[in-house]
Design a protein around this motif. Structure first.
Motif, PDB file in Angstrom:
ATOM      1  N   TRP A  14       0.688  -1.070  -0.061  1.00 48.82           N
ATOM      2  CA  TRP A  14       0.168  -0.038   0.277  1.00 48.82           C
ATOM      3  C   TRP A  14       0.857   1.186   0.062  1.00 48.82           C
ATOM      4  O   TRP A  14       0.698   2.318  -0.797  1.00 48.82           O
ATOM      5  N   ALA A  15       1.961   1.308   1.027  1.00 49.34           N
ATOM      6  CA  ALA A  15       2.836   2.483   0.890  1.00 49.34           C
ATOM      7  C   ALA A  15       3.564   2.778  -0.322  1.00 49.34           C
ATOM      8  O   ALA A  15       3.637   3.936  -0.747  1.00 49.34           O
ATOM      9  N   ASN A  16       4.039   1.550  -0.896  1.00 52.03           N
ATOM     10  CA  ASN A  16       4.638   1.694  -2.114  1.00 52.03           C
ATOM     11  C   ASN A  16       3.682   2.389  -3.197  1.00 52.03           C
ATOM     12  O   ASN A  16       4.184   3.029  -3.773  1.00 52.03           O
ATOM     13  N   GLN A  17       2.416   1.814  -3.324  1.00 50.22           N
ATOM     14  CA  GLN A  17       1.419   2.166  -4.288  1.00 50.22           C
ATOM     15  C   GLN A  17       1.154   3.827  -3.906  1.00 50.22           C
ATOM     16  O   GLN A  17       1.028   4.476  -4.982  1.00 50.22           O
ATOM     17  N   THR A  18       0.917   4.099  -2.712  1.00 52.03           N
ATOM     18  CA  THR A  18       0.742   5.448  -2.498  1.00 52.03           C
ATOM     19  C   THR A  18       1.767   6.481  -2.815  1.00 52.03           C
ATOM     20  O   THR A  18       1.461   7.442  -3.390  1.00 52.03           O
ATOM     21  N   MET A  80      14.618   3.329 -14.251  1.00 45.90           N
ATOM     22  CA  MET A  80      13.643   3.186 -15.117  1.00 45.90           C
ATOM     23  C   MET A  80      13.088   4.550 -15.610  1.00 45.90           C
ATOM     24  O   MET A  80      13.534   5.463 -14.950  1.00 45.90           O
ATOM     25  N   ASN A  81      12.539   4.596 -16.813  1.00 46.36           N
ATOM     26  CA  ASN A  81      12.431   5.992 -17.301  1.00 46.36           C
ATOM     27  C   ASN A  81      10.834   6.579 -16.976  1.00 46.36           C
ATOM     28  O   ASN A  81      10.745   7.908 -16.832  1.00 46.36           O
ATOM     29  N   THR A  82       9.974   5.767 -16.483  1.00 45.82           N
ATOM     30  CA  THR A  82       8.786   6.358 -15.982  1.00 45.82           C
ATOM     31  C   THR A  82       8.232   5.423 -14.793  1.00 45.82           C
ATOM     32  O   THR A  82       8.582   4.413 -14.361  1.00 45.82           O
ATOM     33  N   VAL A  83       7.311   6.394 -14.052  1.00 44.30           N
ATOM     34  CA  VAL A  83       6.704   5.747 -12.863  1.00 44.30           C
ATOM     35  C   VAL A  83       5.736   4.592 -13.006  1.00 44.30           C
ATOM     36  O   VAL A  83       5.864   3.510 -12.186  1.00 44.30           O
ATOM     37  N   ASP A  84       5.287   4.602 -14.377  1.00 45.44           N
ATOM     38  CA  ASP A  84       4.510   3.234 -14.702  1.00 45.44           C
ATOM     39  C   ASP A  84       5.304   1.994 -14.860  1.00 45.44           C
ATOM     40  O   ASP A  84       4.752   0.972 -14.336  1.00 45.44           O
ATOM     41  N   GLU A  85       6.668   2.211 -15.204  1.00 49.42           N
ATOM     42  CA  GLU A  85       7.268   1.094 -15.186  1.00 49.42           C
ATOM     43  C   GLU A  85       7.781   0.587 -13.833  1.00 49.42           C
ATOM     44  O   GLU A  85       7.756  -0.704 -13.372  1.00 49.42           O
ATOM     45  N   TYR A  86       7.932   1.358 -12.689  1.00 50.30           N
ATOM     46  CA  TYR A  86       8.215   1.280 -11.293  1.00 50.30           C
ATOM     47  C   TYR A  86       6.765   0.454 -10.857  1.00 50.30           C
ATOM     48  O   TYR A  86       6.853  -0.539 -10.296  1.00 50.30           O
ATOM     49  N   ASP A  87       5.665   1.065 -11.186  1.00 51.11           N
ATOM     50  CA  ASP A  87       4.407   0.526 -10.754  1.00 51.11           C
ATOM     51  C   ASP A  87       4.490  -0.908 -11.280  1.00 51.11           C
ATOM     52  O   ASP A  87       4.030  -1.810 -10.298  1.00 51.11           O
ATOM     53  N   HIS A  88       4.511  -0.950 -12.475  1.00 54.55           N
ATOM     54  CA  HIS A  88       4.597  -2.440 -13.116  1.00 54.55           C
ATOM     55  C   HIS A  88       5.413  -3.488 -12.413  1.00 54.55           C
ATOM     56  O   HIS A  88       4.820  -4.677 -12.075  1.00 54.55           O
ATOM     57  N   ILE A  89       6.942  -3.073 -12.093  1.00 52.63           N
ATOM     58  CA  ILE A  89       7.473  -4.134 -11.623  1.00 52.63           C
ATOM     59  C   ILE A  89       7.292  -4.354 -10.231  1.00 52.63           C
ATOM     60  O   ILE A  89       7.271  -5.646  -9.695  1.00 52.63           O
TER      61      ILE A  89
END
Length: 171
Positions: A14-18, A80-89
């Protein structure tokens, strides 16, 4: 009765996603903007959190810690180049952890942990989980500080807020 290592891992997710959610609200350049802090950029901090989470996952599934460390060093350096890439991994890894939790009836089970930094120690699975949550909390604090240094507000991601978020979601 709650399983507290699992509860704490749920908080970690949850904290990572936040924090990632907050990063998505900001200009994409903030991820790679240099700052004088523990890490040169927020992307470096996120890569570090991910690499350490992955390393501990490998240990939990039976990889010896020296091999797990060696396998994850490149992840620490992969920016990574984008936050979405971090979100994915992070999402993929959390699913692997959830599957591991479903397969473990006893988180008080011990393994012989050969930590190259501190030596051999009999260590409970629950201790490893608590450590990785604590490690993530520490570095999310770094990210919050880095955001402030970049003139941006962070976002609250304390465990106590998680309690209330969890209650709201269960209603």
């Amino acid at each position: 009765m709650k399983n507290y290592p699992v509860e704490m891992y749920n908080y970690h997710i949850w904290a990572n996603q936040t924090i990632l959610g907050r990063m998505k609200e900001l200009p994409s350049s903030v991820l790679s903007q240099e700052v004088n802090s523990s890490f040169p950029t927020i992307a470096h901090a996120l890569s570090h959190i991910y690499a350490v989470d992955k390393m501990w996952y490998l240990v939990l599934i039976g990889t010896e810690m020296p091999e797990a460390l060696k396998a994850c060093i490149p992840l620490n350096e992969r920016i990574m180049n984008t936050v979405d890439e971090y979100d994915h991994i992070f999402t993929q890894l959390s699913e692997q952890y959830r599957e591991w939790f479903r397969s473990k009836a006893d988180l008080e089970q011990t393994i012989l942990l050969d930590n190259p930094f501190t030596g051999i120690r009999e260590t409970r699975f629950s201790e490893i989980v608590m450590h990785l949550v604590n490690h993530g909390t520490y570095h999310r604090g770094n990210v919050s500080t880095m955001l402030r240094q970049l003139g941006r507000a962070s976002i609250m991601n304390d465990y106590s807020l998680f309690w209330y978020q969890e209650c709201d979601e269960s209603i």
